[in-house]
Scaffold this active site. Structure first.
Site, PDB file in Angstrom:
ATOM      1  N   ASP A 121       0.869  -1.182   0.000  1.00 19.75           N
ATOM      2  CA  ASP A 121       0.000   0.000   0.000  1.00 19.75           C
ATOM      3  C   ASP A 121       0.905   1.231   0.000  1.00 19.75           C
ATOM      4  OD1 ASP A 121      -1.773   2.045   0.504  1.00 19.75           O
ATOM      5  OD2 ASP A 121      -2.762   1.085   2.213  1.00 19.75           O
ATOM      6  N   GLY A 141       4.851   9.314   0.517  1.00 22.75           N
ATOM      7  CA  GLY A 141       5.480  10.632   0.386  1.00 22.75           C
ATOM      8  C   GLY A 141       5.529  11.352   1.735  1.00 22.75           C
ATOM      9  N   ASP A 142       4.478  11.212   2.506  1.00 20.71           N
ATOM     10  CA  ASP A 142       4.445  11.857   3.833  1.00 20.71           C
ATOM     11  C   ASP A 142       5.463  11.213   4.779  1.00 20.71           C
ATOM     12  OD1 ASP A 142       2.324  13.372   2.857  1.00 20.71           O
ATOM     13  OD2 ASP A 142       0.852  11.889   3.534  1.00 20.71           O
TER      14      ASP A 142
END
Ligand code: RIB
Length: 306
Positions: free
Chosen positions: A247, A252-253
């Site tokens: 997943d 990016g976070d």
């Protein structure tokens, strides 16, 4: 001083695991569902906090059942929520997310209370913000607030990191030029620079243009291909890690939160990028957004396996 301020969004992630997207008018059974805490700002704050950072969050929650859970979640990770306020009569931010079996995702966001985070909220938190070593912003809140955060950082000598996600066209060049760090992915970089970005080489050309325009450090995230740096310290690549992705939501976070945590420790950009590439790779091996972020101990264990 190495406290991190995140001025940004929080969302309730409504994650449906799907075999494929339904066609118009079609009802389709999906294999799974999970609800979790998300939002790009919150994810970045939680990633940094899970790795041991001292984090101050500026955000807005709604007037609904989700708000208490979001506040409790921040507090569970030791995040300072003094400036996470409720907005009466407004929903919390929510994000219906569809994750396909190949690990890729599609996301809708409803900003809700996040749209009520205003420049005045930055003024209200100014004393606490002045104690921070880095201000981190994204684009799930009003642009006026993002710009004010950049101006605040500049005025007070606090470095500002903008993760320009989700991609928004027409960002103010004058504000971009004041940034210490811009960390886009390839499509965000293409939108900001107006250039085609479809390879590490074309990413470097676009990043050089932004650096020439005034941004001190541009770091382009390249997914499984790692990350690219262009800026005051020259140019270099950090290679990606090969992992079995389940997943990719929030990867990016994970990168941004981990980068912020590491950079504020010793101001070593290359080391922070290397850690962030690893942390983001680790996050895609788990399901969900914040639920897939390891703490420092689990991350160290992961790094020994790759
Ligand atoms: O970057 C992933 C995040 O985007 C999700 O948590 C979702 O809430 C959206 O903000």
């Amino acid at each position: 001083m190495n406290k991190i301020a995140v001025i940004g969004s929080n969302m309730v992630d409504l994650i449906t695991y799907i075999d494929r997207m339904p066609r118009q008018g079609e009802t389709l059974e999906a294999p799974g569902f999970a609800m979790g805490c998300g939002g790009k700002g919150a994810n970045q704050a939680v990633a940094a906090a899970k790795l041991g950072a001292d984090v101050l969050m500026l955000s807005k929650v709604g007037d609904d059942v989700f708000a208490d859970n979001t506040l409790a979640n921040f507090q569970r990770f030791g995040i300072d929520t003094q400036y996470v306020n409720r907005v009466p009569g407004v929903s919390s931010g929510v994000a219906p997310i569809f994750v396909q079996s190949d690990s890729h995702n599609s996301i809708l966001i409803v900003k809700g209370a996040n749209a009520h985070l205003k420049p005045a909220d930055i003024d209200a938190a100014q004393a606490a913000l002045r104690d921070c070593a880095l201000i981190v912003v994204q684009l799930e809140i009003d642009l006026a607030t993002v710009y004010y955060a950049i101006e605040f950082g500049k005025r007070n000598g606090i470095p500002v990191l903008l993760n320009p996600a989700p991609a928004v066209a027409g960002l103010s060049p004058a504000h971009l030029a004041q940034l210490d760090f811009l960390i886009p992915n390839e499509s965000e970089l293409a939108l900001i620079s107006g250039l085609t970005v479809d390879s590490p080489e074309s990413a470097a050309i676009a990043a050089r243009q932004l650096v020439a325009d005034g941004i001190r450090h541009v770091i382009v995230t390249l997914g499984e291909h790692g990350a690219l740096y262009v800026g005051e310290e020259g140019e270099f690549r950090v290679d990606g890690l090969s992992v079995a992705a389940r997943d990719t939501t929030g990867a990016g976070d994970a990168f941004i939160g981990c980068f912020a945590r590491n950079w504020t420790q010793d101001r070593d950009i290359r080391r922070a990028m290397t850690q962030a590439v690893g942390y983001s790779a680790c996050s895609v091996t788990g399901l969900g957004t914040q639920t897939s972020y390891p703490d420092a101990e689990a991350f160290a264990a992961f790094l020994k396996t790759v």
